[in-house]
Design a protein around this motif. Structure first.
Motif, PDB file in Angstrom:
ATOM      1  N   THR A 234       0.830  -1.211   0.000  1.00  0.00           N
ATOM      2  CA  THR A 234       0.000   0.000   0.000  1.00  0.00           C
ATOM      3  C   THR A 234       0.863   1.260   0.000  1.00  0.00           C
ATOM      4  OG1 THR A 234      -1.741  -1.173   1.199  1.00  0.00           O
ATOM      5  CG2 THR A 234      -1.813   1.228   1.247  1.00  0.00           C
ATOM      6  N   ALA A 235       1.863   1.272   0.856  1.00  0.00           N
ATOM      7  CA  ALA A 235       2.706   2.463   0.974  1.00  0.00           C
ATOM      8  C   ALA A 235       3.535   2.707  -0.280  1.00  0.00           C
ATOM      9  CB  ALA A 235       3.624   2.317   2.188  1.00  0.00           C
ATOM     10  N   ARG A 236       4.002   1.633  -0.923  1.00  0.00           N
ATOM     11  CA  ARG A 236       4.871   1.766  -2.098  1.00  0.00           C
ATOM     12  C   ARG A 236       4.100   1.819  -3.409  1.00  0.00           C
ATOM     13  NH1 ARG A 236      10.488   2.287  -0.563  1.00  0.00           N
ATOM     14  NH2 ARG A 236      10.443   1.805   1.658  1.00  0.00           N
ATOM     15  N   GLY A 237       2.829   1.403  -3.351  1.00  0.00           N
ATOM     16  CA  GLY A 237       1.997   1.508  -4.540  1.00  0.00           C
ATOM     17  C   GLY A 237       2.171   0.409  -5.558  1.00  0.00           C
ATOM     18  N   GLY A 238       2.971  -0.582  -5.286  1.00  0.00           N
ATOM     19  CA  GLY A 238       3.157  -1.660  -6.253  1.00  0.00           C
ATOM     20  C   GLY A 238       4.036  -2.755  -5.695  1.00  0.00           C
ATOM     21  N   LEU A 239       4.061  -3.890  -6.410  1.00  0.00           N
ATOM     22  CA  LEU A 239       4.790  -5.055  -5.929  1.00  0.00           C
ATOM     23  C   LEU A 239       6.301  -4.879  -6.021  1.00  0.00           C
ATOM     24  CD1 LEU A 239       2.646  -7.993  -7.373  1.00  0.00           C
ATOM     25  CD2 LEU A 239       2.714  -7.146  -5.025  1.00  0.00           C
ATOM     26  N   SER A 240       6.790  -4.281  -7.106  1.00  0.00           N
ATOM     27  CA  SER A 240       8.240  -4.183  -7.300  1.00  0.00           C
ATOM     28  C   SER A 240       8.889  -3.372  -6.198  1.00  0.00           C
ATOM     29  CB  SER A 240       8.550  -3.573  -8.664  1.00  0.00           C
ATOM     30  OG  SER A 240       8.077  -4.406  -9.707  1.00  0.00           O
ATOM     31  N   ALA A 241       8.328  -2.190  -5.920  1.00  0.00           N
ATOM     32  CA  ALA A 241       8.896  -1.338  -4.876  1.00  0.00           C
ATOM     33  C   ALA A 241       8.748  -1.985  -3.507  1.00  0.00           C
ATOM     34  CB  ALA A 241       8.222   0.028  -4.893  1.00  0.00           C
ATOM     35  N   ALA A 242       7.609  -2.645  -3.286  1.00  0.00           N
ATOM     36  CA  ALA A 242       7.403  -3.299  -1.992  1.00  0.00           C
ATOM     37  C   ALA A 242       8.365  -4.460  -1.808  1.00  0.00           C
ATOM     38  CB  ALA A 242       5.957  -3.785  -1.879  1.00  0.00           C
ATOM     39  N   ALA A 243       8.583  -5.251  -2.864  1.00  0.00           N
ATOM     40  CA  ALA A 243       9.497  -6.387  -2.781  1.00  0.00           C
ATOM     41  C   ALA A 243      10.906  -5.922  -2.460  1.00  0.00           C
ATOM     42  CB  ALA A 243       9.476  -7.173  -4.087  1.00  0.00           C
ATOM     43  N   ALA A 244      11.324  -4.840  -3.077  1.00  0.00           N
ATOM     44  CA  ALA A 244      12.654  -4.308  -2.801  1.00  0.00           C
ATOM     45  C   ALA A 244      12.761  -3.829  -1.358  1.00  0.00           C
ATOM     46  CB  ALA A 244      12.958  -3.173  -3.765  1.00  0.00           C
ATOM     47  N   ALA A 245      11.674  -3.244  -0.841  1.00  0.00           N
ATOM     48  CA  ALA A 245      11.704  -2.702   0.515  1.00  0.00           C
ATOM     49  C   ALA A 245      11.790  -3.793   1.568  1.00  0.00           C
ATOM     50  CB  ALA A 245      10.462  -1.844   0.762  1.00  0.00           C
TER      51      ALA A 245
ATOM     52  N   LEU B 291      -7.761  -8.327  -2.205  1.00  0.00           N
ATOM     53  CA  LEU B 291      -7.213  -7.355  -1.274  1.00  0.00           C
ATOM     54  C   LEU B 291      -6.750  -6.074  -1.957  1.00  0.00           C
ATOM     55  CD1 LEU B 291      -5.141  -9.818   0.954  1.00  0.00           C
ATOM     56  CD2 LEU B 291      -7.388  -8.829   1.463  1.00  0.00           C
ATOM     57  N   PHE B 292      -6.421  -6.159  -3.261  1.00  0.00           N
ATOM     58  CA  PHE B 292      -5.943  -4.987  -3.994  1.00  0.00           C
ATOM     59  C   PHE B 292      -6.611  -4.912  -5.360  1.00  0.00           C
ATOM     60  CE2 PHE B 292      -2.468  -5.707  -1.028  1.00  0.00           C
ATOM     61  CZ  PHE B 292      -2.110  -4.429  -0.646  1.00  0.00           C
TER      62      PHE B 292
ATOM     63  N   GLY C 101      -2.018   2.970 -12.453  1.00  0.00           N
ATOM     64  CA  GLY C 101      -1.119   3.787 -11.644  1.00  0.00           C
ATOM     65  C   GLY C 101      -0.515   3.065 -10.463  1.00  0.00           C
ATOM     66  N   GLY C 102      -0.870   1.810 -10.284  1.00  0.00           N
ATOM     67  CA  GLY C 102      -0.335   1.055  -9.153  1.00  0.00           C
ATOM     68  C   GLY C 102      -1.409   0.231  -8.478  1.00  0.00           C
ATOM     69  N   MET C 103      -1.102  -0.312  -7.328  1.00  0.00           N
ATOM     70  CA  MET C 103      -2.022  -1.172  -6.600  1.00  0.00           C
ATOM     71  C   MET C 103      -2.653  -0.394  -5.453  1.00  0.00           C
ATOM     72  SD  MET C 103       0.160  -4.729  -6.570  1.00  0.00           S
ATOM     73  CE  MET C 103      -1.172  -5.630  -5.777  1.00  0.00           C
ATOM     74  N   VAL C 104      -3.975  -0.481  -5.387  1.00  0.00           N
ATOM     75  CA  VAL C 104      -4.740   0.244  -4.372  1.00  0.00           C
ATOM     76  C   VAL C 104      -5.546  -0.784  -3.578  1.00  0.00           C
ATOM     77  CG1 VAL C 104      -6.522   1.976  -3.948  1.00  0.00           C
ATOM     78  CG2 VAL C 104      -4.898   2.265  -5.845  1.00  0.00           C
ATOM     79  N   PRO C 105      -5.503  -0.731  -2.243  1.00  0.00           N
ATOM     80  CA  PRO C 105      -6.258  -1.720  -1.467  1.00  0.00           C
ATOM     81  C   PRO C 105      -7.762  -1.558  -1.643  1.00  0.00           C
ATOM     82  CG  PRO C 105      -5.309  -0.052  -0.027  1.00  0.00           C
ATOM     83  CD  PRO C 105      -4.728   0.179  -1.385  1.00  0.00           C
ATOM     84  N   THR C 106      -8.444  -2.672  -1.710  1.00  0.00           N
ATOM     85  CA  THR C 106      -9.898  -2.664  -1.699  1.00  0.00           C
ATOM     86  C   THR C 106     -10.383  -2.297  -0.295  1.00  0.00           C
ATOM     87  OG1 THR C 106      -9.978  -4.996  -1.084  1.00  0.00           O
ATOM     88  CG2 THR C 106      -9.936  -4.479  -3.446  1.00  0.00           C
TER      89      THR C 106
END
Length: 392
Positions: free
Chosen positions: A19-30, A53-54, A59-64
């Protein structure tokens, strides 16, 4: 196996990061895993929970809405875990990120069981596996959490503090998962029932709740305030119902429901039953009083002041009190609701004596800041409705 403990804690922990990073790639790196592994973990979690859940948007992933509700609870749970696993001696080391579901589950089980053998049996694990999980938790906490005592074990002071935070974190995770479930899903409700809740309020509220939540498993744990309040603080029970304390403890919230007046209860045929009683006459008979420190004991003391009558029995069990009353000339203070069956059957009687005692407030006791799940919120609404009907 309970749904929570069958999930991967790392997958749950990843949801707020996505949610904070807006997508899987950035979240995976974090969080230090590959993007395909995170995508697979998220897909497995959505399949297991049978909910999306998303939303995957350009523009990215947004939680439902469902995802947001779960993520909110995950953040609260992670805050609890962080409060328990504080380590200031390793810069940049966050022990929460290294805690797995196996460690969380194992330490809660050991805290509840009091021995490795019993905890391993409850979890279906070998004792060496349980020892390893607890040892890893100790490493993350940076403290000795368990000490040997005879054939069993006891938690150290840091261990007790950590066990409370683990239980409260588990309660947050469960509430988040239950917010996603249909009414016929495996939903838990754990209620601490003090004596004055058992005659009317609790049975009526549960009877109204059951049809609306056919998958609910309600557990009622009976006891006095002292027996239940630490379980409430630990998150082992969701709420308590019964006589409220004045003033309320600082870490608890109280919701008054009804007022209850005490009466002097005696056996049918008691020498005082056929006459209008007086306080002086009551002092001529032995008494069964509430346990030391209970509001009932305090009100009995207030009734007689500095010169109370003999009280050979202090007891919190209505069943025991009932049998003693029937067999002796003892008197006691009780709510008529607590012995309404015995009063109706003519086994006991309420003496004709207005008591100079204020009414007791009966209600719900909650952890301060506690946020109810849907079924808990529904239960609170229904018990409030029962209270209104009872007093009208």
């Amino acid at each position: 196996m309970e749904l929570l403990f069958g999930l991967n804690l790392r997958h749950l922990r990843a949801l707020p990061v996505v949610t904070a990073r807006g997508g899987l790639s950035a979240a995976a790196a974090a969080i230090g895993i590959s993007q395909p592994a995170l995508a697979q973990g998220l897909a497995q979690l959505e399949a297991r929970l049978a909910v999306r859940l998303f939303d995957r948007l350009p523009g990215g992933m947004v939680p439902t809405l469902a995802g947001s509700a779960l993520i909110d609870r995950i953040v609260a749970a992670e805050t609890r875990l962080a409060a328990g696993l504080v380590r200031a001696n390793r810069r940049g080391f966050n022990p929460v990120n290294h805690l797995g579901m196996a460690q969380l589950r194992a330490f809660i089980a050991l805290a509840e069981a009091g021995s490795y053998a019993e905890a391993a049996s409850r979890l279906g694990l070998s004792q060496p596996a349980l020892h390893r999980a607890v040892a890893e938790t100790e490493r993350l906490a940076g403290h000795d959490l368990v000490e040997r005592r005879g054939r069993g074990v006891a938690l150290t002071a840091p261990g007790r503090a950590l066990a409370r935070q683990f239980r409260l974190a588990a309660a947050e995770y469960r509430a988040g998962l239950e917010s996603l479930m249909p009414a016929d899903g495996p939903i838990r409700l754990v209620i601490g029932a003090m004596p004055l809740s058992r005659a009317r309020l609790l049975p009526a509220a549960l009877a109204a709740l059951l049809p609306a939540w056919p998958g609910m498993q309600a557990e009622v744990i009976e006891g006095a305030w002292a027996d239940l309040v630490e379980k409430l603080r630990d998150g082992a029970i969701d709420l308590m119902i019964g006589a409220l304390r004045e003033p309320a403890p600082a870490d608890l919230a109280q919701l008054p429901l009804i007022h209850d007046r005490l009466a002097v209860i005696a056996r049918a045929g008691h020498p005082l039953a056929a006459q209008a009683g007086t306080l002086a006459a009551l002092a001529d008979y032995p008494w069964i009083i509430g346990r030391p420190g209970s509001p009932l004991a305090a009100q009995w003391q207030a009734l007689f002041g500095a010169h109370p009558p003999a009280a050979p029995v202090a007891c919190g069990s209505v069943m025991t009190i009932r049998e003693l009353l029937i067999a002796t000339d003892c008197l006691t203070l009780l709510s008529p609701d607590q012995v309404k069956v015995e009063l109706a059957a003519g086994l006991l009687t309420a003496l004709d004596l207005p008591l100079p005692l204020p009414p007791r407030r009966i209600g719900v006791v909650l952890r301060d800041g506690w946020r109810p799940s849907p079924v808990q919120r529904d239960f609170l609404a229904r018990i409030a409705q029962v209270a209104v009907i009872t007093t009208t």
